[in-house]
Scaffold this motif. Structure first.
Motif, PDB file in Angstrom:
ATOM      1  N   THR A 161      16.975   0.010  14.585  1.00 27.93           N
ATOM      2  CA  THR A 161      17.643   0.807  14.449  1.00 27.93           C
ATOM      3  C   THR A 161      18.096   2.297  15.217  1.00 27.93           C
ATOM      4  O   THR A 161      17.293   1.778  16.542  1.00 27.93           O
ATOM      5  CB  THR A 161      16.582   1.564  13.733  1.00 27.93           C
ATOM      6  N   PRO A 162      19.157   2.951  14.747  1.00 27.90           N
ATOM      7  CA  PRO A 162      19.815   3.813  16.041  1.00 27.90           C
ATOM      8  C   PRO A 162      17.824   4.910  15.592  1.00 27.90           C
ATOM      9  O   PRO A 162      17.693   4.972  14.611  1.00 27.90           O
ATOM     10  CB  PRO A 162      20.231   4.562  15.726  1.00 27.90           C
ATOM     11  N   SER A 163      17.555   5.685  16.787  1.00 29.61           N
ATOM     12  CA  SER A 163      16.362   6.749  16.708  1.00 29.61           C
ATOM     13  C   SER A 163      16.733   7.827  15.812  1.00 29.61           C
ATOM     14  O   SER A 163      16.115   8.739  15.336  1.00 29.61           O
ATOM     15  CB  SER A 163      16.412   7.544  17.841  1.00 29.61           C
ATOM     16  N   TRP A 164      18.113   8.075  15.070  1.00 31.16           N
ATOM     17  CA  TRP A 164      18.710   9.229  13.629  1.00 31.16           C
ATOM     18  C   TRP A 164      17.541   8.468  12.413  1.00 31.16           C
ATOM     19  O   TRP A 164      17.801   9.465  11.900  1.00 31.16           O
ATOM     20  CB  TRP A 164      20.313   8.569  14.095  1.00 31.16           C
ATOM     21  N   VAL A 165      16.970   6.985  13.106  1.00 32.25           N
ATOM     22  CA  VAL A 165      16.525   7.541  11.593  1.00 32.25           C
ATOM     23  C   VAL A 165      15.338   7.459  11.588  1.00 32.25           C
ATOM     24  O   VAL A 165      14.580   7.846  10.642  1.00 32.25           O
ATOM     25  CB  VAL A 165      15.302   5.169  12.067  1.00 32.25           C
ATOM     26  N   SER A 166      14.819   9.131  12.964  1.00 31.33           N
ATOM     27  CA  SER A 166      13.889   9.911  12.765  1.00 31.33           C
ATOM     28  C   SER A 166      14.264  10.860  12.075  1.00 31.33           C
ATOM     29  O   SER A 166      13.641  11.895  12.296  1.00 31.33           O
ATOM     30  CB  SER A 166      13.043   9.501  13.748  1.00 31.33           C
ATOM     31  N   THR A 167      15.341  11.366  11.850  1.00 29.76           N
ATOM     32  CA  THR A 167      16.280  12.316  11.381  1.00 29.76           C
ATOM     33  C   THR A 167      15.196  12.473   9.850  1.00 29.76           C
ATOM     34  O   THR A 167      15.160  11.899   9.223  1.00 29.76           O
ATOM     35  CB  THR A 167      17.943  11.805  11.186  1.00 29.76           C
ATOM     36  N   PRO A 168      14.793  13.846   9.424  1.00 28.24           N
ATOM     37  CA  PRO A 168      14.549  13.752   8.095  1.00 28.24           C
ATOM     38  C   PRO A 168      15.603  14.183   7.302  1.00 28.24           C
ATOM     39  O   PRO A 168      16.623  14.855   7.438  1.00 28.24           O
ATOM     40  CB  PRO A 168      13.581  15.745   8.838  1.00 28.24           C
ATOM     41  N   THR A 169      14.933  14.026   5.720  1.00 28.13           N
ATOM     42  CA  THR A 169      16.091  13.866   4.903  1.00 28.13           C
ATOM     43  C   THR A 169      15.385  14.276   4.166  1.00 28.13           C
ATOM     44  O   THR A 169      13.673  13.334   3.415  1.00 28.13           O
ATOM     45  CB  THR A 169      17.085  12.872   4.910  1.00 28.13           C
ATOM     46  N   GLN A 170      15.725  14.553   2.570  1.00 22.83           N
ATOM     47  CA  GLN A 170      15.489  14.676   1.416  1.00 22.83           C
ATOM     48  C   GLN A 170      16.066  14.172   0.001  1.00 22.83           C
ATOM     49  O   GLN A 170      16.392  14.718  -0.169  1.00 22.83           O
ATOM     50  CB  GLN A 170      15.284  16.397   0.892  1.00 22.83           C
ATOM     51  N   PRO A 171      15.511  13.321   0.086  1.00 22.34           N
ATOM     52  CA  PRO A 171      16.875  12.355  -1.546  1.00 22.34           C
ATOM     53  C   PRO A 171      16.038  12.641  -2.416  1.00 22.34           C
ATOM     54  O   PRO A 171      14.736  13.047  -2.637  1.00 22.34           O
ATOM     55  CB  PRO A 171      15.675  10.575  -0.757  1.00 22.34           C
ATOM     56  N   ILE A 172      16.834  12.747  -3.061  1.00 19.93           N
ATOM     57  CA  ILE A 172      16.550  12.627  -4.370  1.00 19.93           C
ATOM     58  C   ILE A 172      17.213  11.778  -5.783  1.00 19.93           C
ATOM     59  O   ILE A 172      18.108  10.942  -5.504  1.00 19.93           O
ATOM     60  CB  ILE A 172      17.379  14.784  -4.466  1.00 19.93           C
ATOM     61  N   GLY A 198      16.872  19.299  -3.806  1.00 20.79           N
ATOM     62  CA  GLY A 198      16.273  18.353  -2.914  1.00 20.79           C
ATOM     63  C   GLY A 198      15.631  17.542  -3.369  1.00 20.79           C
ATOM     64  O   GLY A 198      14.832  18.182  -4.412  1.00 20.79           O
ATOM     65  N   GLY A 199      14.401  16.129  -3.164  1.00 19.15           N
ATOM     66  CA  GLY A 199      13.342  16.117  -3.847  1.00 19.15           C
ATOM     67  C   GLY A 199      12.146  16.586  -3.799  1.00 19.15           C
ATOM     68  O   GLY A 199      12.335  17.619  -2.753  1.00 19.15           O
ATOM     69  N   PRO A 200      10.923  16.334  -3.964  1.00 21.95           N
ATOM     70  CA  PRO A 200       9.795  16.698  -3.859  1.00 21.95           C
ATOM     71  C   PRO A 200       8.958  16.349  -2.228  1.00 21.95           C
ATOM     72  O   PRO A 200       8.369  16.759  -2.014  1.00 21.95           O
ATOM     73  CB  PRO A 200       9.039  16.228  -4.926  1.00 21.95           C
ATOM     74  N   GLU A 201       9.933  15.694  -2.179  1.00 27.15           N
ATOM     75  CA  GLU A 201       9.622  15.070  -0.801  1.00 27.15           C
ATOM     76  C   GLU A 201      10.941  15.010   0.737  1.00 27.15           C
ATOM     77  O   GLU A 201      11.549  14.267   0.411  1.00 27.15           O
ATOM     78  CB  GLU A 201       9.350  13.386  -0.964  1.00 27.15           C
ATOM     79  N   VAL A 202      10.323  15.609   1.923  1.00 26.27           N
ATOM     80  CA  VAL A 202      10.411  15.516   2.792  1.00 26.27           C
ATOM     81  C   VAL A 202      10.005  14.485   3.846  1.00 26.27           C
ATOM     82  O   VAL A 202       9.171  14.369   3.904  1.00 26.27           O
ATOM     83  CB  VAL A 202      10.867  16.483   3.869  1.00 26.27           C
ATOM     84  N   MET A 203      11.957  13.004   4.166  1.00 25.68           N
ATOM     85  CA  MET A 203      10.954  12.390   4.868  1.00 25.68           C
ATOM     86  C   MET A 203      11.640  11.512   6.142  1.00 25.68           C
ATOM     87  O   MET A 203      12.910  12.216   5.584  1.00 25.68           O
ATOM     88  CB  MET A 203      10.655  10.810   3.434  1.00 25.68           C
ATOM     89  N   THR A 204      11.825  10.803   6.261  1.00 21.53           N
ATOM     90  CA  THR A 204      13.275  10.700   7.611  1.00 21.53           C
ATOM     91  C   THR A 204      13.154   9.068   7.033  1.00 21.53           C
ATOM     92  O   THR A 204      12.317   8.651   6.209  1.00 21.53           O
ATOM     93  CB  THR A 204      11.950   9.863   9.145  1.00 21.53           C
ATOM     94  N   TYR A 205      14.255   8.532   7.723  1.00 12.07           N
ATOM     95  CA  TYR A 205      15.226   7.543   6.887  1.00 12.07           C
ATOM     96  C   TYR A 205      14.125   5.703   7.297  1.00 12.07           C
ATOM     97  O   TYR A 205      14.218   4.928   6.222  1.00 12.07           O
ATOM     98  CB  TYR A 205      16.538   7.125   7.641  1.00 12.07           C
ATOM     99  N   ARG A 206      13.524   6.337   8.181  1.00 10.85           N
ATOM    100  CA  ARG A 206      12.096   5.068   8.767  1.00 10.85           C
ATOM    101  C   ARG A 206      11.479   5.648   7.763  1.00 10.85           C
ATOM    102  O   ARG A 206      11.875   3.788   6.880  1.00 10.85           O
ATOM    103  CB  ARG A 206      11.299   5.617   9.562  1.00 10.85           C
ATOM    104  N   GLN A 207      11.184   6.627   6.905  1.00 15.66           N
ATOM    105  CA  GLN A 207       9.488   6.317   6.351  1.00 15.66           C
ATOM    106  C   GLN A 207      10.207   5.811   4.573  1.00 15.66           C
ATOM    107  O   GLN A 207       9.582   4.748   4.050  1.00 15.66           O
ATOM    108  CB  GLN A 207       9.198   7.678   6.040  1.00 15.66           C
ATOM    109  N   MET A 208      11.590   5.706   5.065  1.00 14.73           N
ATOM    110  CA  MET A 208      12.605   5.712   2.902  1.00 14.73           C
ATOM    111  C   MET A 208      12.304   4.000   3.304  1.00 14.73           C
ATOM    112  O   MET A 208      12.213   3.573   2.147  1.00 14.73           O
ATOM    113  CB  MET A 208      13.833   6.166   3.229  1.00 14.73           C
TER     114      MET A 208
END
Lengths: 286, 171
Positions: A161-172, A198-208
Motif C-alpha cells: 500500500t502507499p504510505s497514504w494508508v496512514s492518513t487519518p480519517t473519520q468514517p461514518i 464524522g463517526g465516533p472514531e478517528v482512524m487511519t485507512y490501515r486501521q480500517m
C-alpha cells in the motif's frame, strides 16, 4: 414537505427513503423506475433533461449526484450543479441539501474533493439556501470507498500500500449520515450552513483495513511503500477490487489528505448516538 | 496573522523547550474534541507539506511515527491528548523515541488560547532531548546539526502549520 432527491438510486439516496418517510418524496433517476416508497421521475442533472419537471412543487431538494468514473467529472459536476441550482430557484425551492466531502476545504485537496467543494458553491449560486453536510468515507453496503477496502481485504492476503494508508480519517455509518441528512430537511437553522459529519472514531485507512479484516476473520499483511502513485494504485485497485479505476483514482488521490471533522455543530443541532465503526461495518457486511 | 514569535532554551533538566506563536483575530478551530484534533492533524500535514512528503506522519494503534521517506523513524509519539476547556484548545503528543530523540521524554503541544481580544496559536516542544544537539560539556560544533538543521526546520514547519490553519479557515 415536498422533497425531491437527485441521486436517489445511489447508496445514500436509498438510505434516505425511510428517514424521509414523513415527507412527500420524489425520487429522481436517469432511467424509468417503479419502486415502492417514492414517486419516481426521470431526469438527468448532467444534461438538464427533465430537471425542471422533477422540481415542480419541490420545497426541499437533496443533491446526491456525482460524476466519479467519468473522464471530465469535475466539469460534469459543475454543469449538473448549476443546472439544478438554476431550476431549483425557478421552482421556488426553499432549501438544497448537499452531501459534500470532508477535507474538501483544506489546502491541497484532491481533484475529487475540490470538485465536491465547487459543486456546493455552484449549488448556492442561484440563491437557494444550501445546507452542506460533509462526510469522509461512508460505511455502508455499496459505498464505493467501503467496497474498495472490502475488495482489498477479501482478495489479498498481502497488501502493498502507499504510505497514504496512514492518513487519518473519520468514517461514518450510512445510517448516521442518513439521519443527519433527513434531520436538516426544512430546518431553517441549517439554511446556508455547512456541517462536518464524522463517526465516533478517528482512524487511519490501515486501521480500517485491519478492523474490517478482523470482522471477516482475516489478517492480511500490510506493507507500506513510500512511492506508489495514485495512478498505479488505481490500476491495482481496478485489478483486485470491483471498483473501476476511473472511480478508484480520484478516491485514492483523496487519501493523501486527512479527512476528519473540524467541528461538531451537527451533534448539537441533531443529537445522535453515533454508530461505532465495527457495528457500521458489520451492518455493511451483512 | 501577527505577533510571530519564536524562542528556544535549554531547561535545567537538560531538555529543550522551543515555542512558536502567532496571533489571529478569531479562533481557527472550535473548542471541541474535533477542534483540538484538527490542531494535531494540521501540524502533521504541515510537516508533510513542508518536506513535500519526504517526512510523513504515520499512525497506528495508540500512537504515531514521523517517518523519513525510505522508512527511518525520526520520532515516535503517543496518542493525542485532547483538551478544550476555558478557552484553551490543545492537542499534546508525548515524544516516545525515534532517531532524533536521545531518549523518550518531552512533548509537542499545539494550542489555541485567548490572548486579549485575539487568539494565540502556538507550537510548544517541552523537555525534548534531541540526539543531534550538543551534549553538556561537549564542544558547540557537535550540536551543529541540531542548531543549523533540525531547529530551523522545526521553526519553519511551525510557520507552515500556522499558515495551513489560517488557509483552511479562509477557504
Amino acid at each position: 414537505m415536498n422533497v425531491t432527491v437527485f441521486g436517489a438510486t445511489g447508496v445514500v439516496g436509498r438510505a434516505l427513503v425511510d428517514p424521509l418517510a414523513e415527507h412527500e418524496l420524489t425520487s429522481v433517476s436517469r432511467t424509468a423506475r417503479d419502486e415502492p416508497g417514492a414517486r419516481w421521475v426521470v431526469a438527468d442533472a448532467a444534461t438538464g433533461d427533465g430537471v425542471a419537471a422533477a422540481l415542480e412543487g419541490a420545497e426541499v431538494v437533496y443533491y446526491l449526484v456525482h460524476s466519479l468514473g467519468v473522464r471530465d467529472f469535475e466539469e460534469q459536476d459543475r454543469v449538473a450543479a448549476e443546472t439544478v441550482a438554476r431550476e431549483a430557484a425557478n421552482a421556488g425551492v426553499e432549501q438544497i441539501v448537499y452531501l459534500g466531502g470532508l477535507g474538501a476545504d483544506g489546502p491541497g485537496a484532491s481533484p475529487h474533493l475540490r470538485s465536491r467543494r465547487e459543486t456546493g458553491q455552484r449549488l448556492a449560486s442561484a440563491g437557494v439556501p444550501v445546507t452542506t453536510l460533509r462526510a469522509a468515507m461512508i460505511i455502508g453496503k455499496g459505498s464505493a470507498a467501503f467496497e474498495t477496502i472490502l475488495g482489498l481485504v477479501k482478495r489479498l492476503p498481502v497488501m502493498v500500500t502507499p504510505s497514504w494508508v496512514s492518513t487519518p480519517t473519520q468514517p461514518i455509518a450510512l445510517d448516521d449520515v442518513a439521519h443527519y441528512l433527513a434531520g436538516v430537511c426544512g430546518n431553517e437553522a441549517a439554511f446556508g450552513e455547512a456541517y462536518d459529519t464524522g463517526g465516533p472514531e478517528v482512524m487511519t485507512y490501515r486501521q480500517m483495513i485491519e478492523r474490517i479484516a478482523a470482522l471477516l476473520g482475516r489478517k492480511p499483511a500490510i506493507v507500506e511503500v513510500p512511492v506508489l502513485t495514485p495512478y498505479l494504485s488505481s490500476l491495482w485497485l481496478n485489478l483486485v477490487t470491483p471498483v473501476n479505476a476511473s472511480v478508484a483514482r480520484p478516491l485514492v488521490e483523496g487519501l493523501r489528505n486527512p479527512t476528519i471533522a473540524r467541528e461538531e455543530r451537527i451533534r448539537k443541532l441533531l443529537p445522535l448516538e453515533l454508530t461505532p465503526f465495527d457495528e457500521a461495518a458489520r451492518r455493511a457486511l451483512a | 496573522m501577527t505577533g510571530w514569535e519564536t524562542s528556544e532554551r535549554v531547561l535545567e533538566s537538560g531538555g529543550f523547550e522551543s515555542r512558536q506563536r502567532v496571533l489571529v483575530v478569531e479562533p481557527m478551530v472550535e473548542a471541541s474534541e474535533a477542534g483540538a484534533r484538527t490542531l494535531g492533524v494540521t501540524y502533521w500535514q504541515a510537516v508533510d507539506r513542508f518536506t513535500r512528503g519526504v517526512v510523513r506522519a504515520s499512525w497506528r494503534g495508540g500512537g504515531g511515527k514521523l517517518k523519513l521517506l525510505g522508512g527511518a523513524t525520526l520520532l515516535t509519539f503517543g496518542s493525542p491528548e485532547l483538551s478544550f476547556e476555558g478557552g484553551l484548545v490543545s492537542c499534546r503528543y508525548a515524544i516516545e523515541g525515534g532517531l532524533l530523540a536521545l531518549r523518550a521524554g518531552g512533548s509537542v503541544t499545539l494550542a489555541q488560547r485567548p490572548e486579549g481580544d485575539q487568539q494565540e496559536l502556538s507550537v510548544t516542544v517541552e523537555e525534548y532531548l534531541p540526539r543531534l544537539a550538543a551534549r553538556a560539556g561537549a564542544p558547540l560544533w557537535t550540536g551543529m546539526l541540531y542548531a543549523k538543521g533540525q531547529s530551523p526546520f522545526h521553526v519553519a514547519v511551525s510557520r507552515r502549520y500556522f499558515g495551513l490553519l489560517l488557509g483552511s479557515r479562509d477557504s
